[in-house]
Design a protein around this motif. Structure first.
Motif, mmCIF file in Angstrom:
data_model
loop_
_atom_site.group_PDB
_atom_site.id
_atom_site.type_symbol
_atom_site.label_atom_id
_atom_site.label_comp_id
_atom_site.label_asym_id
_atom_site.label_seq_id
_atom_site.Cartn_x
_atom_site.Cartn_y
_atom_site.Cartn_z
ATOM 1 N N TRP A 1 0.791 -1.230 0.000
ATOM 2 C CA TRP A 1 0.000 0.000 0.000
ATOM 3 C C TRP A 1 0.824 1.281 0.000
ATOM 4 C CZ3 TRP A 1 -0.446 3.599 3.940
ATOM 5 C CH2 TRP A 1 -0.012 3.220 5.199
ATOM 6 N N TYR B 1 -11.926 4.453 -4.391
ATOM 7 C CA TYR B 1 -12.226 4.381 -2.963
ATOM 8 C C TYR B 1 -11.049 3.805 -2.187
ATOM 9 C CZ TYR B 1 -17.114 5.524 -3.820
ATOM 10 O OH TYR B 1 -18.268 6.153 -4.173
ATOM 11 N N ARG B 2 -10.430 2.780 -2.752
ATOM 12 C CA ARG B 2 -9.279 2.168 -2.094
ATOM 13 C C ARG B 2 -8.160 3.180 -1.893
ATOM 14 N NH1 ARG B 2 -6.666 -1.637 -5.291
ATOM 15 N NH2 ARG B 2 -4.777 -1.870 -4.156
ATOM 16 N N LYS C 1 -8.451 6.438 -1.705
ATOM 17 C CA LYS C 1 -8.851 7.433 -0.708
ATOM 18 C C LYS C 1 -8.659 6.880 0.703
ATOM 19 C CE LYS C 1 -11.986 9.887 -3.707
ATOM 20 N NZ LYS C 1 -13.356 10.214 -4.066
ATOM 21 N N ILE C 2 -8.952 5.604 0.904
ATOM 22 C CA ILE C 2 -8.747 4.979 2.208
ATOM 23 C C ILE C 2 -7.257 4.903 2.518
ATOM 24 C CG2 ILE C 2 -8.927 2.801 3.479
ATOM 25 C CD1 ILE C 2 -11.636 2.411 1.985
ATOM 26 N N TYR C 3 -6.441 4.467 1.553
ATOM 27 C CA TYR C 3 -4.987 4.399 1.748
ATOM 28 C C TYR C 3 -4.427 5.778 2.059
ATOM 29 C CZ TYR C 3 -4.600 -0.392 -0.042
ATOM 30 O OH TYR C 3 -4.698 -1.740 -0.219
ATOM 31 N N ARG D 1 -5.941 8.261 3.456
ATOM 32 C CA ARG D 1 -6.344 8.629 4.816
ATOM 33 C C ARG D 1 -5.473 7.914 5.844
ATOM 34 N NH1 ARG D 1 -7.396 12.212 8.157
ATOM 35 N NH2 ARG D 1 -8.851 11.665 9.771
ATOM 36 N N LEU D 2 -5.183 6.641 5.617
ATOM 37 C CA LEU D 2 -4.296 5.893 6.516
ATOM 38 C C LEU D 2 -2.912 6.530 6.545
ATOM 39 C CD1 LEU D 2 -5.199 2.200 5.645
ATOM 40 C CD2 LEU D 2 -5.642 3.394 7.792
#
Length: 100
Positions: A57, A88-89, A91-93, A95-96
């Motif tokens: 990631w 979406y993936r 955007k989540i990565y 944010r992490l």
């Protein structure tokens, strides 16, 4: 950016292309002479490592940032070409990454 639109590149292939673009971006920032043997070796190493470790990631987050940079510089909408799943993936990565 125009070639991406012309060839309808999207999804994971677009992220891999962005990972290559990130390698080029950083080599240009590191070396004043990008035609030097050291710069070419470094570019080769960066590209190969980005593609070899692409499923990790952090590499995908770097590709995401590269894609956003390309979009900002060219004015061509690139993020929408990722599709829903990869968009979406990423955007989540992202944010992490910000939380670390």
């Amino acid at each position: 950016a125009a070639e991406v639109q012309k060839r309808a590149i999207g999804g994971k292939a677009l992220l891999k292309l962005a990972a290559i673009a990130e390698a080029i971006y950083y080599v240009r920032r590191i070396f004043a002479d990008t035609a030097s043997p050291q710069a070419r070796i470094t570019l080769n190493v960066f590209v190969n490592l980005n593609l070899f470790f692409f499923d990790q990631w952090p590499v995908q987050v770097a590709a995401w940032h590269g894609l956003r940079r390309i979009e900002a510089e060219s004015g061509v909408p690139m993020i929408v070409r990722l599709g829903r799943y990869h968009g979406y993936r990423m955007k989540i990565y992202n944010r992490l990454w910000e939380l670390l």
